[in-house]
Design a protein around this motif. Sequence first.
Motif, PDB file in Angstrom:
ATOM      1  N   CYS A   3       0.844  -1.191   0.000  1.00 47.17           N
ATOM      2  CA  CYS A   3       0.000   0.000   0.000  1.00 47.17           C
ATOM      3  C   CYS A   3       0.881   1.244   0.000  1.00 47.17           C
ATOM      4  CB  CYS A   3      -0.907   0.003   1.232  1.00 47.17           C
ATOM      5  SG  CYS A   3       0.015   0.164   2.797  1.00 47.17           S
ATOM      6  N   ASN A   4       0.270   2.382  -0.181  1.00 46.87           N
ATOM      7  CA  ASN A   4       0.932   3.668  -0.027  1.00 46.87           C
ATOM      8  C   ASN A   4       0.258   4.405   1.126  1.00 46.87           C
ATOM      9  OD1 ASN A   4       2.456   3.144  -2.362  1.00 46.87           O
ATOM     10  ND2 ASN A   4       0.832   3.972  -3.655  1.00 46.87           N
ATOM     11  N   CYS A   5       0.974   5.323   1.744  1.00 49.49           N
ATOM     12  CA  CYS A   5       0.356   6.094   2.810  1.00 49.49           C
ATOM     13  C   CYS A   5       0.854   7.531   2.762  1.00 49.49           C
ATOM     14  CB  CYS A   5       0.637   5.478   4.178  1.00 49.49           C
ATOM     15  SG  CYS A   5       2.369   5.466   4.671  1.00 49.49           S
ATOM     16  N   GLU A   6       0.094   8.431   3.387  1.00 49.49           N
ATOM     17  CA  GLU A   6       0.441   9.845   3.403  1.00 49.49           C
ATOM     18  C   GLU A   6       0.499  10.333   4.841  1.00 49.49           C
ATOM     19  OE1 GLU A   6      -0.814  12.649   0.285  1.00 49.49           O
ATOM     20  OE2 GLU A   6      -1.865  13.719   1.886  1.00 49.49           O
ATOM     21  N   ILE A   7       1.514  11.145   5.133  1.00 52.98           N
ATOM     22  CA  ILE A   7       1.728  11.709   6.460  1.00 52.98           C
ATOM     23  C   ILE A   7       1.707  13.227   6.344  1.00 52.98           C
ATOM     24  CG2 ILE A   7       3.426  11.947   8.327  1.00 52.98           C
ATOM     25  CD1 ILE A   7       4.428   9.157   7.623  1.00 52.98           C
ATOM     26  N   ASP A   8       1.070  13.904   7.314  1.00 47.71           N
ATOM     27  CA  ASP A   8       1.041  15.366   7.252  1.00 47.71           C
ATOM     28  C   ASP A   8       1.855  16.027   8.357  1.00 47.71           C
ATOM     29  OD1 ASP A   8      -0.489  15.308   9.574  1.00 47.71           O
ATOM     30  OD2 ASP A   8      -2.349  15.930   8.604  1.00 47.71           O
ATOM     31  N   GLY A   9       2.534  15.213   9.188  1.00 42.12           N
ATOM     32  CA  GLY A   9       3.416  15.762  10.207  1.00 42.12           C
ATOM     33  C   GLY A   9       2.748  16.079  11.526  1.00 42.12           C
ATOM     34  N   SER A  10       1.418  16.001  11.574  1.00 44.37           N
ATOM     35  CA  SER A  10       0.717  16.282  12.824  1.00 44.37           C
ATOM     36  C   SER A  10       0.567  15.035  13.688  1.00 44.37           C
ATOM     37  CB  SER A  10      -0.667  16.876  12.532  1.00 44.37           C
ATOM     38  OG  SER A  10      -1.496  15.915  11.883  1.00 44.37           O
ATOM     39  N   GLU A  11       0.886  13.852  13.132  1.00 45.98           N
ATOM     40  CA  GLU A  11       0.740  12.604  13.860  1.00 45.98           C
ATOM     41  C   GLU A  11       1.754  12.528  15.004  1.00 45.98           C
ATOM     42  OE1 GLU A  11      -0.114  12.148   9.452  1.00 45.98           O
ATOM     43  OE2 GLU A  11       1.569  12.860  10.669  1.00 45.98           O
ATOM     44  N   ASP A  12       1.418  11.766  16.043  1.00 53.30           N
ATOM     45  CA  ASP A  12       2.389  11.589  17.125  1.00 53.30           C
ATOM     46  C   ASP A  12       3.449  10.577  16.707  1.00 53.30           C
ATOM     47  OD1 ASP A  12       1.469   8.920  17.679  1.00 53.30           O
ATOM     48  OD2 ASP A  12      -0.103   9.722  18.961  1.00 53.30           O
ATOM     49  N   ASP A  13       4.510  10.499  17.479  1.00 51.79           N
ATOM     50  CA  ASP A  13       5.650   9.653  17.117  1.00 51.79           C
ATOM     51  C   ASP A  13       5.257   8.192  16.958  1.00 51.79           C
ATOM     52  OD1 ASP A  13       6.862  12.055  17.562  1.00 51.79           O
ATOM     53  OD2 ASP A  13       8.468  11.271  18.841  1.00 51.79           O
ATOM     54  N   ASP A  14       4.410   7.696  17.863  1.00 56.14           N
ATOM     55  CA  ASP A  14       4.032   6.278  17.817  1.00 56.14           C
ATOM     56  C   ASP A  14       3.252   5.946  16.555  1.00 56.14           C
ATOM     57  OD1 ASP A  14       5.271   5.784  20.224  1.00 56.14           O
ATOM     58  OD2 ASP A  14       3.443   6.037  21.424  1.00 56.14           O
ATOM     59  N   LEU A  15       2.373   6.859  16.155  1.00 63.33           N
ATOM     60  CA  LEU A  15       1.585   6.605  14.951  1.00 63.33           C
ATOM     61  C   LEU A  15       2.472   6.602  13.708  1.00 63.33           C
ATOM     62  CD1 LEU A  15      -1.196   6.114  13.760  1.00 63.33           C
ATOM     63  CD2 LEU A  15      -1.529   8.594  13.647  1.00 63.33           C
ATOM     64  N   ILE A  16       3.416   7.523  13.629  1.00 65.05           N
ATOM     65  CA  ILE A  16       4.331   7.549  12.490  1.00 65.05           C
ATOM     66  C   ILE A  16       5.174   6.279  12.451  1.00 65.05           C
ATOM     67  CG2 ILE A  16       6.316   8.731  11.467  1.00 65.05           C
ATOM     68  CD1 ILE A  16       5.151  11.353  12.508  1.00 65.05           C
ATOM     69  N   ALA A  17       5.595   5.810  13.618  1.00 68.17           N
ATOM     70  CA  ALA A  17       6.420   4.596  13.680  1.00 68.17           C
ATOM     71  C   ALA A  17       5.663   3.375  13.177  1.00 68.17           C
ATOM     72  CB  ALA A  17       6.898   4.373  15.106  1.00 68.17           C
ATOM     73  N   LYS A  18       4.327   3.401  13.254  1.00 65.33           N
ATOM     74  CA  LYS A  18       3.530   2.257  12.807  1.00 65.33           C
ATOM     75  C   LYS A  18       3.530   2.102  11.287  1.00 65.33           C
ATOM     76  CE  LYS A  18       0.463   1.996  16.810  1.00 65.33           C
ATOM     77  NZ  LYS A  18      -0.924   2.113  17.327  1.00 65.33           N
ATOM     78  N   VAL A  19       4.081   3.088  10.581  1.00 66.27           N
ATOM     79  CA  VAL A  19       4.226   2.958   9.130  1.00 66.27           C
ATOM     80  C   VAL A  19       5.009   1.690   8.793  1.00 66.27           C
ATOM     81  CG1 VAL A  19       5.339   3.966   7.094  1.00 66.27           C
ATOM     82  CG2 VAL A  19       3.997   5.415   8.618  1.00 66.27           C
ATOM     83  N   LYS A  20       5.933   1.325   9.666  1.00 68.13           N
ATOM     84  CA  LYS A  20       6.741   0.129   9.419  1.00 68.13           C
ATOM     85  C   LYS A  20       5.870  -1.121   9.302  1.00 68.13           C
ATOM     86  CE  LYS A  20      10.902  -2.262  10.955  1.00 68.13           C
ATOM     87  NZ  LYS A  20      12.057  -2.223  11.885  1.00 68.13           N
ATOM     88  N   ASP A  21       4.808  -1.185  10.100  1.00 70.51           N
ATOM     89  CA  ASP A  21       3.924  -2.352  10.052  1.00 70.51           C
ATOM     90  C   ASP A  21       3.160  -2.439   8.734  1.00 70.51           C
ATOM     91  OD1 ASP A  21       4.704  -2.912  12.659  1.00 70.51           O
ATOM     92  OD2 ASP A  21       3.039  -1.778  13.548  1.00 70.51           O
TER      93      ASP A  21
END
Length: 234
Positions: A3-21
């Motif tokens: 899949c692809n995903c988009e980040i806007d920078g407002s997410e907390d650190d834990d949520l951004i780290a879940k991109v790995k999953d």
Amino acid sequence: EACNCEIDGSEDDDLIAKVKDLNPMMVMIAVDPSLSQLHASRRVFEIFKANDIDAPVIHHYKTKVADSNNLALELGTKVGSLLTDGNGDGVLIEQVGENNFSVDFLRNTAFSLLQGCRMRNTKTEFVSCPSCGRTLFDLQETTAKIQDATGHLPGVTVAVMGCIVNGPGEMADADFGYVGTLPGKVDLYYGKEVVRKNIPNDDAVDALVELIKSYDMWKDKEEEEVEEGAAVAA
């Protein structure tokens, strides 16, 4: 499933780290307008680095500017500085509002940014001195003529220097050099070597084209455009 995903920078650190999953094929960073483009993006890359997330990252940059110079300035400061530091793999420029840049202009602007960041070479690289009292020809006009004649040669670097004082040093990494030496005269260089001397200004651009051809680094514009079209179609 990829899949692809988009980040806007407002997410907390834990949520951004879940991109790995998610194991995405690609990540888009489209920074929230309320945040600093640079700070938010760098934070995302730091989290990616800490969590060994190596998915390709594309900067999705949205702009409302209507002036091409302002667009170049924005991209250079807000995206180019990130790319030159190794933060990101590409850029997507999206117009918002009622601006009138063409799709081709935005595409070429994106390629120019990538080339300036030494990430992708799609056209001739030009090096020019800033001009001073020693300049022996109209630097801006001459550079424009050279760009028009030779700007379609990926992998070739052409230096345009107004005088002999600093020219050879400033153009040390160029493939070809165009240097003013006497009033109305130009010397042409291949690398650091002078190969043609005292060429009249009116003949010098054509002489530069012939020099490039003599070193088998020339490609006709029509041929280059056909190959590019075939690559897009493929």
